[in-house]
Write an enzyme that holds these catalytic residues in place. Structure first.
Site, PDB file in Angstrom:
ATOM      1  N   GLY A  23       0.829  -1.199   0.000  1.00 45.26           N
ATOM      2  CA  GLY A  23       0.000   0.000   0.000  1.00 45.26           C
ATOM      3  C   GLY A  23       0.860   1.244   0.000  1.00 45.26           C
ATOM      4  O   GLY A  23       1.989   1.230   0.491  1.00 45.26           O
ATOM      5  N   GLY A  25       0.512   5.868  -0.089  1.00 42.92           N
ATOM      6  CA  GLY A  25      -0.329   7.052  -0.051  1.00 42.92           C
ATOM      7  C   GLY A  25       0.527   8.294  -0.062  1.00 42.92           C
ATOM      8  O   GLY A  25       1.738   8.244  -0.319  1.00 42.92           O
ATOM      9  N   ASP A 142      -6.790  10.776  11.169  1.00 42.39           N
ATOM     10  CA  ASP A 142      -7.079  10.202   9.855  1.00 42.39           C
ATOM     11  C   ASP A 142      -7.932   8.939   9.983  1.00 42.39           C
ATOM     12  O   ASP A 142      -7.626   7.905   9.389  1.00 42.39           O
ATOM     13  CB  ASP A 142      -5.769   9.891   9.121  1.00 42.39           C
ATOM     14  CG  ASP A 142      -5.962   9.707   7.611  1.00 42.39           C
ATOM     15  OD1 ASP A 142      -6.985  10.196   7.083  1.00 42.39           O
ATOM     16  OD2 ASP A 142      -5.102   9.085   6.972  1.00 42.39           O
TER      17      ASP A 142
END
Length: 477
Positions: A23, A25, A142
Site C-alpha cells: 500500500g 499514499g 485520519d
C-alpha cells in the site's frame, strides 16, 4: 532509501527485510516485511522525509516512541519504530506493525451497508481505541474506512473485531498541519470541519471522523463525496445527511458526533458507553452471541461483583426471586408512589430486566407493564454497580441512542439504582423518570438509594420466607 517498489529487498537496521509493497499514499508506503530476528512477517510503514533539521528529527523520534508504547486490542500493535538514516540528508521515520491478515473496512463497504449489530460492534471497538489513545495525548487525525482493519479471530464471522491503524498523521506537530502544497492533512472525505480549515484539532476531530465512518456503514456511501476541496468545504456549510433508513436509536448519536462545533460532540468516553448500549440493543435478545467485555470499558464495579456479561447467572437470580409476570403488589406500589411524591416526577418504577424485555414489578404513572429490553434505560443501568443518572437525555450521549428519548415518549431525565442481590447480581432497577431535564442532588440520590434498599429488603425477606417454607415441607415428608 529507494522509493516505493525499488525498496524491495532492503534490510532495515539489519533486521527487517522488505518483501513486497502492499500500500502507498501521500505520506509514505507500507510493506510486508520479514523480521529476521524473530522469524515472523510484519508490516512496515515508511514515511516520506519531512524532517529538515536535527531538532525536527529528535522531535519526530520522541513522537515515534510515544506511538510505539501504545498497546490496545483495538489498535494495530506497533512492534518497533525508528528513523532510517541510510540517506543522511533525508532521514525517514518507519513504524513496524503487526501484519493483519484480512480486509479493511473500505473493501468491506464496497459490498454495501453493514448489519446494525456489526456496526455497533465495530463502532464500539474503534471508540475504545480512540479513548485509549486520547488518554495518552494522541489524536489520530485520519480515521477512515481504509484505516480500519477487520479481524475474525474465531473464523466463523460471529464477531469481527476492528483495529485502527496508520498513525502517520498523528506524528505531525501542530506546526505541520499542512502538506507541502498547503493542503490540510487527513483524508478529505472524513476530516472534521476544523481540520478542513487548518484550525487546531483535538479528540473531537476523531469523534467527527468516526461519526462519518459509522454513517457510511449504514448507507454504503460517503457523506461528503467528490473531489477533495469541494468535499472538505461542504462540511463547513452543512451537516451530513442522515437518511430515514438509519434507525432512530442511531440518528441522534450520529448527528451529535458530526456536529460542526467540536464542543457539541460527545466526549469519547461517553461515546464508548453509548455504543456499548447499542450493542445491547442490537443483540440483547441473544446474549450468547454478544461480544465478551473488552478490557478498558468505563464501568464501575464493586470488588467481588459478578461480571456484567454473566447474563446466565443474572437470569438465574431473576428466576430465583420469582418476579416476572406476577400480579400488582401493594408493598412495592407504595414505595414507587412515595418516590413519585418525593421527587415530584410522573413515573417511578421497580423494573426487572428479563432476557428480551423489561418487566415492571411496580409502575407508578405508566400504563404498560413491560417494554422491549432494547428500549429501556434500565437495561443499561444494570451494567453498572452504582446509580445511573441522566439529567438531560437530549445532551447525554449515553441516552441519545435510546428510542424512548428520541421517540414519542420524550424521556429526558432518568435516575436508576440497580436492585442488587446479596451475591451481587443486578435484577433490575428502582428508577424515577421525567419528561423534562432536571438536576439531581447528592441528597436526592441518597434518598433514591434508600428506597431501592427498601425494595431489596422486601425481596430478600420474601425469598427467605419461601426457602423456609420449602425447608419445612421437606422436613415433613
Amino acid at each position: 532509501m529507494p522509493e516505493n517498489g525499488a525498496a524491495i529487498g532492503l534490510l532495515l537496521r539489519g533486521r527487517y527485510q522488505l518483501l513486497e509493497l502492499i500500500g502507498q499514499g501521500g505520506m509514505g508506503a507500507v510493506y510486508k516485511a520479514r523480521d529476521e530476528f524473530l522469524g515472523r512477517n510484519v508490516a512496515i510503514k515508511i514515511f516520506l522525509a519531512h524532517a529538515t533539521t536535527a531538532a525536527d528529527v529528535r522531535r519526530q523520534e520522541d513522537e515515534v516512541n510515544i506511538l510505539a508504547a501504545l498497546n490496545h486490542h483495538s489498535l494495530v500493535t506497533l512492534l518497533d519504530a525508528s528513523v532510517d538514516r541510510s540517506v543522511p540528508a533525508k532521514p525517514r521515520i518507519y513504524l513496524v506493525m503487526e501484519l493483519v491478515e484480512g480486509a479493511d473496512l473500505q473493501r468491506k463497504l464496497a459490498g454495501g451497508p453493514l448489519p446494525v449489530r456489526q456496526i455497533a460492534q465495530l463502532g464500539y471497538d474503534l471508540a475504545e481505541g480512540l479513548e485509549y489513545i486520547h488518554s495518552r495525548g494522541v489524536v489520530h487525525r485520519d480515521v477512515k474506512p481504509a484505516n480500519v482493519l477487520l479481524v475474525d479471530y474465531n473464523g466463523d464471522n460471529s464477531r469481527t473485531r476492528a483495529k485502527l491503524t496508520d498513525f502517520g498523521i498523528a506524528l505531525l506537530a501542530e506546526s505541520e498541519r499542512f502538506t507541502a502544497d498547503g493542503s490540510a492533512t487527513g483524508s478529505a472525505h472524513y476530516m472534521s470541519p476544523e481540520q478542513a480549515t487548518g484550525d487546531p484539532v483535538g479528540p473531537a476531530s476523531d469523534v467527527y471522523a468516526l461519526g462519518l465512518v459509522l454513517l457510511e456503514c449504514f448507507t454504503g456511501e460517503t457523506a461528503f463525496p467528490g473531489a477533495a476541496v469541494p468535499s472538505a468545504l461542504a462540511r463547513l456549510m452543512r451537516d451530513p445527511a442522515i437518511p430515514d433508513t438509519v434507525p432512530a436509536a442511531w440518528a441522534g448519536l450520529l448527528a451529535a458526533m458530526t456536529a460542526r462545533d467540536p464542543g457539541d460532540r460527545p466526549l469519547v468516553n461517553d461515546l464508548v458507553l453509548a455504543l456499548r448500549q447499542l450493542i445491547i440493543g442490537a443483540s440483547g435478545r441473544h446474549r450468547a452471541e454478544a461480544p465478551s467485555q473488552p478490557a478498558g470499558i468505563a464501568r464501575a464495579t464493586r470488588p467481588g461483583a459478578p461480571d456484567a456479561d454473566d447474563e446466565e447467572g443474572r437470569m438465574n437470580a431473576v428466576r430465583r426471586y420469582d418476579l416476572l409476570d406476577t400480579p400488582a403488589d401493594g408493598a412495592f406500589d407504595r414505595i414507587t408512589g412515595m418516590a413519585a411524591r418525593i421527587f415530584q416526577v410522573p413515573i417511578a418504577l421497580v423494573s426487572v430486566v428479563d432476557h428480551d424485555r423489561i418487566w415492571f414489578k411496580s409502575r407508578h404513572g405508566l400504563a404498560v407493564d413491560q417494554i422491549d429490553r432494547d428500549e429501556g434505560l434500565c437495561a443499561s443501568a444494570i451494567l453498572h454497580h452504582e446509580p445511573w443518572v441522566v439529567t438531560d437525555a437530549r445532551n447525554d450521549p449515553r441516552a441519545l441512542a435510546n428510542p424512548l428519548v428520541a421517540g414519542e415518549m420524550g424521556l429526558q431525565f432518568y435516575a436508576g439504582v440497580p436492585l442488587t442481590t446479596r451475591d451481587g447480581h443486578n435484577l433490575g432497577t428502582f428508577c424515577v423518570i421525567d419528561h423534562t431535564p432536571r438536576d439531581f442532588t447528592p441528597t436526592q440520590l441518597a434518598t433514591l438509594e434508600d428506597l431501592a434498599a427498601m425494595v431489596m429488603s422486601e425481596l430478600e425477606l420474601r425469598l427467605e420466607n419461601r426457602q423456609a417454607l420449602l425447608d419445612r415441607r421437606a422436613l415433613s415428608t
